[in-house]
Design a protein around this motif. Structure first.
Motif, short mmCIF file in Angstrom:
data_model
loop_
_atom_site.label_atom_id
_atom_site.label_comp_id
_atom_site.label_asym_id
_atom_site.label_seq_id
_atom_site.Cartn_x
_atom_site.Cartn_y
_atom_site.Cartn_z
N GLY A 31 0.79 -1.22 0.00
CA GLY A 31 0.00 0.00 0.00
C GLY A 31 0.83 1.27 0.00
O GLY A 31 0.30 2.35 0.23
N ARG A 32 2.13 1.12 -0.25
CA ARG A 32 3.09 2.24 -0.25
C ARG A 32 3.01 3.04 1.06
O ARG A 32 3.19 4.25 1.09
N ILE A 33 2.78 2.32 2.16
CA ILE A 33 2.72 2.96 3.49
C ILE A 33 4.13 3.40 3.87
O ILE A 33 5.07 2.61 3.81
N PRO A 34 4.31 4.67 4.27
CA PRO A 34 5.64 5.18 4.63
C PRO A 34 6.09 4.66 6.00
O PRO A 34 5.95 5.33 7.02
N LEU A 35 6.62 3.48 6.00
CA LEU A 35 6.93 2.74 7.22
C LEU A 35 8.36 2.96 7.71
O LEU A 35 8.63 2.81 8.90
N PHE A 36 9.28 3.29 6.82
CA PHE A 36 10.70 3.22 7.15
C PHE A 36 11.35 4.52 7.60
O PHE A 36 12.50 4.52 8.03
N ARG A 37 10.64 5.63 7.51
CA ARG A 37 11.25 6.92 7.90
C ARG A 37 10.27 7.75 8.69
O ARG A 37 9.07 7.71 8.45
N GLU A 38 10.81 8.50 9.63
CA GLU A 38 10.07 9.51 10.38
C GLU A 38 10.83 10.80 10.14
O GLU A 38 11.89 11.01 10.72
#
Length: 150
Positions: A31-38
């Motif tokens: 779902g192209r969820i931005p999981l890897f960066r804050e």
């Protein structure tokens, strides 16, 4: 009854993905969820993705991770397959699909849930110019993203 979409085959039909060479790989989160960066830092999931990337050559000595980049919702790799070309009596390179499958499984296992889209995107490196352009793209990808977001 809903019809399932037909999946597009993204691998080259007659290419041997276990031969020596360079491979530019992109793996996207489900779902192209931005999981890897804050913001501009790796999240906890991003640190797991980085740790697993650093371990690839330990599990697959025939694969050199030339360069990688962890973006919010995808990871870029430049793999160099440097093992012995296939001979029946000698262990051959793992396929790139096998390397990606193991990486995705390791990241998902450590995070505690599936995080990836099915499959991945690949580009076979064709010549030294292609190699340098790919290296430049991977290295500059985070900078382009930061500059486009203001």
């Amino acid at each position: 009854m809903m019809e399932r979409p037909v999946r597009k085959h993204v691998r080259l039909k007659h290419y041997d993905y276990n031969q020596n060479g360079g491979y530019f790989i992109t793996i996207c989160t489900r779902g192209r969820i931005p999981l890897f960066r804050e913001g501009d830092r790796l999240s906890a999931a991003g640190m797991i993705a980085r740790a697993c990337a650093e371990e690839i050559s330990n599990h697959f000595p025939e694969i050199v991770v030339d360069l990688y980049c962890i973006m919010p919702d995808h990871v870029h790799f430049l793999f160099m397959a440097v093992g012995t070309p296939y001979m029946a009596s000698v262990r051959s390179n793992p396929t790139i699909s096998k390397v990606v499958q193991q990486y995705k499984a390791a990241v998902s296992r450590r995070i505690g849930r599936p995080v990836w889209q099915r499959s991945f995107y690949d580009h076979i490196i064709r010549n030294p110019t292609d190699l340098e352009e790919t290296r430049r793209y991977i290295a500059q990808n985070p900078l382009k993203r930061m500059n486009s977001n203001g």
